[in-house]
Design a protein around this motif. Sequence first.
Motif, mmCIF file in Angstrom:
data_model
loop_
_atom_site.group_PDB
_atom_site.id
_atom_site.type_symbol
_atom_site.label_atom_id
_atom_site.label_comp_id
_atom_site.label_asym_id
_atom_site.label_seq_id
_atom_site.Cartn_x
_atom_site.Cartn_y
_atom_site.Cartn_z
ATOM 1 N N ILE A 83 0.832 -1.204 0.000
ATOM 2 C CA ILE A 83 0.000 0.000 0.000
ATOM 3 C C ILE A 83 0.867 1.254 0.000
ATOM 4 O O ILE A 83 0.597 2.215 -0.736
ATOM 5 C CB ILE A 83 -0.964 0.003 1.206
ATOM 6 C CG1 ILE A 83 -2.012 -1.094 1.062
ATOM 7 C CG2 ILE A 83 -1.653 1.363 1.344
ATOM 8 C CD1 ILE A 83 -2.937 -1.224 2.261
ATOM 9 N N LYS A 84 1.914 1.253 0.794
ATOM 10 C CA LYS A 84 2.795 2.422 0.854
ATOM 11 C C LYS A 84 3.418 2.692 -0.516
ATOM 12 O O LYS A 84 3.479 3.847 -0.966
ATOM 13 C CB LYS A 84 3.876 2.203 1.905
ATOM 14 C CG LYS A 84 4.676 3.450 2.232
ATOM 15 C CD LYS A 84 5.578 3.238 3.431
ATOM 16 C CE LYS A 84 6.311 4.522 3.796
ATOM 17 N NZ LYS A 84 7.176 4.341 4.998
ATOM 18 N N GLN A 85 3.845 1.630 -1.210
ATOM 19 C CA GLN A 85 4.410 1.802 -2.551
ATOM 20 C C GLN A 85 3.356 2.298 -3.534
ATOM 21 O O GLN A 85 3.636 3.130 -4.402
ATOM 22 C CB GLN A 85 4.990 0.479 -3.039
ATOM 23 C CG GLN A 85 6.234 0.026 -2.301
ATOM 24 C CD GLN A 85 6.756 -1.293 -2.848
ATOM 25 O OE1 GLN A 85 7.081 -1.397 -4.026
ATOM 26 N NE2 GLN A 85 6.822 -2.290 -1.988
ATOM 27 N N ALA B 233 -1.741 -4.813 10.285
ATOM 28 C CA ALA B 233 -1.694 -5.605 11.513
ATOM 29 C C ALA B 233 -1.587 -4.746 12.766
ATOM 30 O O ALA B 233 -1.751 -5.252 13.877
ATOM 31 C CB ALA B 233 -0.522 -6.582 11.451
ATOM 32 N N THR B 234 -1.303 -3.433 12.629
ATOM 33 C CA THR B 234 -1.152 -2.569 13.803
ATOM 34 C C THR B 234 -1.845 -1.231 13.577
ATOM 35 O O THR B 234 -2.024 -0.781 12.445
ATOM 36 C CB THR B 234 0.332 -2.286 14.112
ATOM 37 O OG1 THR B 234 0.893 -1.455 13.094
ATOM 38 C CG2 THR B 234 1.138 -3.579 14.223
ATOM 39 N N GLU C 289 -0.548 5.591 9.726
ATOM 40 C CA GLU C 289 0.445 6.146 8.816
ATOM 41 C C GLU C 289 -0.047 6.103 7.369
ATOM 42 O O GLU C 289 0.081 7.083 6.623
ATOM 43 C CB GLU C 289 1.753 5.369 8.936
ATOM 44 C CG GLU C 289 2.838 5.869 7.987
ATOM 45 C CD GLU C 289 4.063 4.975 7.948
ATOM 46 O OE1 GLU C 289 4.936 5.196 7.084
ATOM 47 O OE2 GLU C 289 4.149 4.036 8.768
ATOM 48 N N LEU C 290 -0.614 4.979 6.957
ATOM 49 C CA LEU C 290 -1.096 4.857 5.584
ATOM 50 C C LEU C 290 -2.256 5.804 5.316
ATOM 51 O O LEU C 290 -2.377 6.366 4.224
ATOM 52 C CB LEU C 290 -1.498 3.412 5.292
ATOM 53 C CG LEU C 290 -0.361 2.393 5.280
ATOM 54 C CD1 LEU C 290 -0.914 0.988 5.010
ATOM 55 C CD2 LEU C 290 0.705 2.752 4.250
ATOM 56 N N HIS C 291 -3.117 5.982 6.297
ATOM 57 C CA HIS C 291 -4.215 6.946 6.153
ATOM 58 C C HIS C 291 -3.663 8.345 5.917
ATOM 59 O O HIS C 291 -4.117 9.077 5.017
ATOM 60 C CB HIS C 291 -5.084 6.924 7.414
ATOM 61 C CG HIS C 291 -6.167 7.933 7.438
ATOM 62 N ND1 HIS C 291 -6.553 8.600 8.582
ATOM 63 C CD2 HIS C 291 -6.950 8.428 6.445
ATOM 64 C CE1 HIS C 291 -7.524 9.458 8.291
ATOM 65 N NE2 HIS C 291 -7.782 9.371 7.003
#
Length: 372
Positions: free
Chosen positions: A78-80, A96-97, A103-105
């Motif tokens: 997702i980050k990529q 998972a955390t 962070e991704l949001h």
Amino acid sequence: MKVLIAGTGFAAEGHAQAFRAAGATIAGIVGRTPHVVAELAQKLGIPHAGIDWSEALRICNPDIVSIATPGGAHYGPIKQAIAHGAHVFCDKPMTATADTAAELHRLADQAGVKTAYAASFRYAPGVLHAKQLVAQGAIGEPTEVECISHFNLERGIPFGWSHRREDGGGRLNNNFTHTLSIVASVLGDRILSVMGEVRDDLERAPIVQGVHNFATRRDFMPKDLNDPTLEWGTSNVEWSYTVMARIESALASKPVSVLFRHGGLVPRFHEDHIVFYGREGAIYVEGHYGSGQLHLFDKSGKWRAMPLPDDIAARIPDTKGETEQCWHYLAREFTRDIRGEPHEDYPTFREGAQYQQIIELIRTEGNWTSLD
């Protein structure tokens, strides 16, 4: 629009069919095992098949990526994808955390890409019907909700991602996410407070080779769990939970009380169900995710089975399986939004990140009062 899919199991195939039904082209698919991803790509008629996600992003240059792997494998791809500028459709759990989900949001917001979080059983016919009735005032002011389910899962299901917290396993990640999304879609998503208890009553599962598809994992169950030659993996996640929440709703003057009760390993006696109670009536929907018959208790003082309204029936995708129907529904609304077309609201990484934070809070079980 071009879609690149991560994963080779049940969800990957379901996501591919959902996006095709929404008018998108499946440009590529990526998995861990070369022969597995190649076979699925051939089966589904997908031109690019590979095991290198970065390479696939470069070759396929997708408008959308669809993340259909277990939750523990979501963060990196997702980050990529966000850095590539692709919109992201992600199955639950988001990661998972709580920290990685948040962070991704944040990264998606900063990049200006759209996100969809597939806690998608909010699109089950009974849930859509209940939402319409509650909004119309059929039960008056909502006061409380109960979501009850007992799955009686087999203890011989092979050890895998669903048994490991670090891989996105556990019943909170894979059951509670759906029911919380259902309740939020009907009442509103302002979750005020939450408390809960979890229990790992499985403890271990047999280690079996050859399982690649979550939907067929039962085919690999050992016939004799007492076989002394079996190897065992240790579970570190919950298989049952009880959660209480308070949700603010524009339809109610006071916070609505919600009970989420799930037993993953115990049998049901009556039907799993979701019930919305109000000051003037109640709505009972059969099924753990609200996909069964809806019953209304109103001022008549009796329960009545209610037919699905034609306008809702017309919105339900024409495909087999309740899981597949909900993926199709969400993919349709997501692609409509990306195209700038009118669309219904759908859960995004905002909900995905929030739900992971709530799950971590529940797992701490920090709300017990000792009576010593």
